[in-house]
Design an enzyme around this catalytic site. Structure first.
Site, mmCIF file in Angstrom:
data_model
loop_
_atom_site.group_PDB
_atom_site.id
_atom_site.type_symbol
_atom_site.label_atom_id
_atom_site.label_comp_id
_atom_site.label_asym_id
_atom_site.label_seq_id
_atom_site.Cartn_x
_atom_site.Cartn_y
_atom_site.Cartn_z
ATOM 1 N N HIS A 362 -10.610 14.547 3.168
ATOM 2 C CA HIS A 362 -9.994 14.401 4.487
ATOM 3 C C HIS A 362 -11.005 13.968 5.525
ATOM 4 O O HIS A 362 -10.701 13.188 6.419
ATOM 5 C CB HIS A 362 -9.332 15.710 4.888
ATOM 6 N N CYS A 675 -1.055 -2.910 0.789
ATOM 7 C CA CYS A 675 -1.711 -2.054 1.786
ATOM 8 C C CYS A 675 -2.816 -1.174 1.217
ATOM 9 O O CYS A 675 -3.281 -0.262 1.886
ATOM 10 C CB CYS A 675 -0.680 -1.209 2.528
HETATM 11 C C1 PEP Z 1 -2.518 3.218 -2.091
HETATM 12 O O1 PEP Z 1 -2.327 4.003 -3.029
HETATM 13 O O2 PEP Z 1 -2.977 2.075 -2.228
HETATM 14 C C2 PEP Z 1 -2.218 3.628 -0.711
HETATM 15 C C3 PEP Z 1 -2.246 2.760 0.263
HETATM 16 O O3 PEP Z 1 -1.935 4.933 -0.505
HETATM 17 P P1 PEP Z 1 -3.035 6.097 -0.481
HETATM 18 O O4 PEP Z 1 -4.383 5.449 -0.506
HETATM 19 O O5 PEP Z 1 -2.787 6.860 0.770
HETATM 20 O O6 PEP Z 1 -2.707 6.840 -1.713
#
Ligand code: PEP
Ligand code: MG
Length: 748
Positions: A362, A675
């Site tokens: 975090h 993303c």
């Molecule tokens: C991912 O898994 O690429 C994502 C954007 O989500 P997180 O990194 O929050 O798991």
């Protein structure tokens, strides 16, 4: 310890203190001290070995061995009996040294005539500083009392070393905390920063190691422990969540532990001051902590460590606030830090270096949100650094230069100047689109999760927030946030976006994201376990509350919601039904409904790429969560440093898979974005665009570099390069892609 042995030990410590008080050079003091110890312990030999570098111990003073061997005899960590003590941090006590495992004969020292050997680690708070050795001709093991007395002496030597009592000529006698120190850690947030050390927990300095009046010291210790008990009880009375109560219960147990108290009283009896006694026991606990494989034991030892720090602060009157002013350009150094504490420092920090931590922690998430360079797993930084030390943090390489020398300083400043120049170039592109020379425009959005992120929406030139990780608000709190609280927060986010689209991802917890106030699940494979939408559908209360908060926050404006970790169509359908229920409920309660509501899903599991056609028609948009998708595609844990970088994002298989997803979305007219972290890496981003992705979402700081490269890249040419490499059977298209960029007029 028997009375006579105790008073012997006290006498010796008193003499050591006198030796220290006398004006003398470091070498002279060491020589004198070895003499005193040999005499007091009635051994023929006493030697002190100190580390000249991390791997090598050097004989720095001896009484009884050949004096010519001083500063000549060296051993690697683990080599010979001395090296064994240095490496393991454990005592070696033997009547017959030559037959002991690992014994190494050092002819230059003349030690062959000594049969018995006792080596004691000289360590301070778990940090190895050297080895104290006594030897004698008579074949005998040293008694428990003698070993204990030597341990106490070693403790005093460690404190003296720390206070710079033995500094002199040569590497082994160099003054501590003055030399340049290079630390290789792991990158958690890129960027370069120069500044001065600000210790999250400043070290307590103990100057009075030896004390004459044991009764007075025991009294001081008892008073301090009483005070400690009261403060723990007060903390317990104020604690609400069960985890915190558990930790404090453990604190109370230690604070009332008779064994802990008895050991410290014995240390005082042997001649140590109350604070030195606390430190001695703390040091032993730290060494055990480093060696314990059982995580429960490690945690308890870490509780004891924290409690010892509190006790030291009471005894020395040095609070966590030392009264020192935060230096200019502070770089925070800590063993570890929680997200809420980091948020308290906010943007005042120029950089952060942690001894522990992980990329997905975090604290790392918060550091990223604040765009502060962060290096984690920087071994020993918290012990080596002193408040105010000059420090340079290279977040790109995961390297930390503590007290750098002039050449490093100038090279580092050159690098920072180059980055500043590039930044200027990116700033000039803020209002320009990511339009490629071949006429394609790529939508660049930013990832966010905290209010602190939102100013970047304007400063980075992002078109919107492509991923708002709502779990961060849950992670930085000590208890579950309330609906009204969340609605107010989401409203501030939508307000701050000023009409730009924000994609709110519903709570993605589980796996690496564990809420401090939720019962941890004991799962063998948390990444494949009960997480994200699986939790949301099984325990829909929180999801419903979140959906209601979002609808209220939109207050009639358009709203976009995305579900994480959808592995099959049915999960999306059920989640979508929850949205419809929430809408109906809100309408009934008289709240205004969003003008437009768009509901999408993250594609983070390979299975979803092969979902029925109907899913692609139903879902209003998809966003590839490359971080998770890649870990499942290659079966390589994104949190595991050993395997994390093993498989390249530009691996032909992965890229072909993304290309198939793109083609499917084009066919079904499903808007698609990417993303994951890779979208923010310019080369990867260009390759994604070349295989057809038209929307990317990334950290705000990556938008400039990605846009700059896209505006110079002919995607048709790049696609040819990718296809040709695949055709040739290459494992990764990266070498060919890099070659392509190198041959471009402006390079990469
Ligand atoms: C991912 O898994 O690429 C994502 C954007 O989500 P997180 O990194 O929050 O798991
Ligand atoms: Mg994910």
């Amino acid at each position: 310890m028997v009375e006579t042995a105790e008073s012997e030990s006290r006498k010796l410590l008193g003499r050591l203190r006198d030796a220290m008080a006398r004006e003398a050079a470091g070498q002279e003091r060491l020589d004198h001290i070895t003499q005193l110890i040999a005499e007091s312990m009635r051994t023929e030999v006493c030697s002190i070995y100190l580390f000249r570098d991390e791997e090598t111990l050097e004989l720095c003073a001896t009484e009884g061995l050949n004096p010519d061997a001083v500063h000549q005899t060296r051993m690697k960590l683990g080599e010979g009996l001395v090296g064994r003590v240095g490496k393991s941090g454990r005592i070696v006590n033997t009547a017959d040294a030559p037959s002991e495992r690992g014994f190494r004969y050092m002819p230059e020292t003349g030690e062959e005539i000594f049969s018995s050997f006792c080596g004691i680690p000289i360590q301070r708070l778990g940090e190895a500083l050297g080895v104290l050795v006594v030897q004698s001709k008579q074949a005998r093991e040293f008694s428990a009392d003698e070993v204990y007395a030597l341990e106490v002496v070693a403790m005093v030597l460690a404190e003296m070393t720390e206070l710079g009592a033995f500094t002199g000529e040569g590497a082994a006698l160099k003054a501590r905390h003055t030399q340049p120190f290079l630390i290789r850690g792991v990158t958690a947030q890129e960027g370069a920063a120069e500044g001065h050390v600000w210790l999250h927990e400043p070290r307590v300095v103990v100057t009075n190691v030896v004390a004459d009046d044991p009764a007075r010291e025991v009294e001081r210790l008892e008073e301090a422990v009483d005070q400690l008990r009261v403060s723990v009880d007060q903390m317990l009375a104020g604690a609400r969540d069960s985890e915190q109560i558990q930790v404090l219960e453990a604190y109370r147990m230690f604070a009332n532990s008779k064994g802990w108290m008895r050991r410290m009283q014995e240390d005082i009896g042997a001649g140590l001051s109350a604070e030195a006694a606390v430190e001695k026991e703390q040091s032993i606990a730290r060494t055990r902590m480093a060696q314990a494989s059982d995580s429960y034991l490690r945690e308890r030892l870490s509780d004891l460590d924290d409690l010892s720090n509190r006790l030291l602060r009471i005894l020395t009157g040095q609070g966590a606030q030392t009264g020192a002013d935060m230096p200019d350009n502070p770089i925070l150094i800590a063993r570890n830090i929680g997200p809420a504490e980091l948020l308290d420092y906010g943007r005042s920090l120029k950089g952060i270096v942690l001894e522990e931590g992980s990329v997905g922690s975090h604290a790392a998430i918060v550091a990223r949100a604040l765009a502060i360079p962060l290096v984690i797993r920087a071994g020993r930084v918290a012990t080596e650094a002193l408040n105010g030390d000059h420090i340079m943090v290279d977040g790109d390489q995961g390297i930390v230069h503590l007290r750098p020398d002039d050449t490093v300083v100038s090279a580092f400043r050159d690098k920072m100047a180059m980055q500043a120049k590039a930044q200027e170039r990116y700033t000039s592109l803020i209002d320009k689109p990511a339009l490629t020379p071949c006429g394609k425009t790529i939508g660049l959005h930013m990832n966010a999760g905290l209010m602190a992120d939102l100013p970047s929406l304007q400063s980075s030139g992002a078109e919107g927030v492509g991923l708002f990780r709502t779990e961060l608000q849950f992670l930085v709190r000590n208890q579950m946030p309330q609906r009204t609280e969340l609605a107010a927060l989401y409203k501030r986010v939508i307000d701050a976006a000023q009409g730009k689209r924000v994609v709110f991802r519903t709570l993605d917890i589980g796996s690496d994201k564990v809420l401090p106030y939720m019962k941890p699940q004991d799962e063998p494979n948390p990444a494949l376990g009960w997480r994200a939408i699986r939790v949301g559908l099984d325990k829909p209360g929180v999801m419903r509350m979140q959906l209601q908060a979002l609808i209220r926050a939109a207050d009639g404006r358009p709203l976009t919601v995305m579900f994480p970790f959808v592995a099959q169509y049915e999960e999306f359908r059920s989640a979508r039904a929850e949205v419809d229920k929430a809408l109906a409920r809100e309408k009934k309660l008289g709240h205004v409904l969003p003008e437009r509501l768009c509901v999408g899903a993250m594609l983070e599991t390979p299975s979803l790429a092969f979902a029925p056609e109907k899913f692609f028609q139903d879902v209003e948009f998809l966003s590839i969560g490359g971080n998770d998708l890649k870990q499942f595609f290659f079966a390589a844990d994104r949190e595991n440093e050993r395997v994390r970088r093993r498989y390249d994002t530009l691996n032909v298989s992965f890229l072909s898979f993304i290309e198939q997803i793109v083609e499917r979305c084009v066919r079904t007219e499903t808007p698609l974005s990417f993303c994951g972290e890779d979208a923010g890496r310019p080369i990867e981003a260009a390759c994604f665009a070349a295989i057809g992705l038209r929307t990317l979402s990334m950290r705000p700081a990556s938008i400039g570099p990605v846009k700059s490269l896209l505006r110079r890249t002919n995607l048709d040419d790049l696609r040819q390069v990718i296809h040709a490499a695949r055709h040739r059977g290459e494992q990764s298209v990266r070498p060919s892609v890099m070659e392509f960029f190198r041959n471009q007029p402006n390079g990469v």
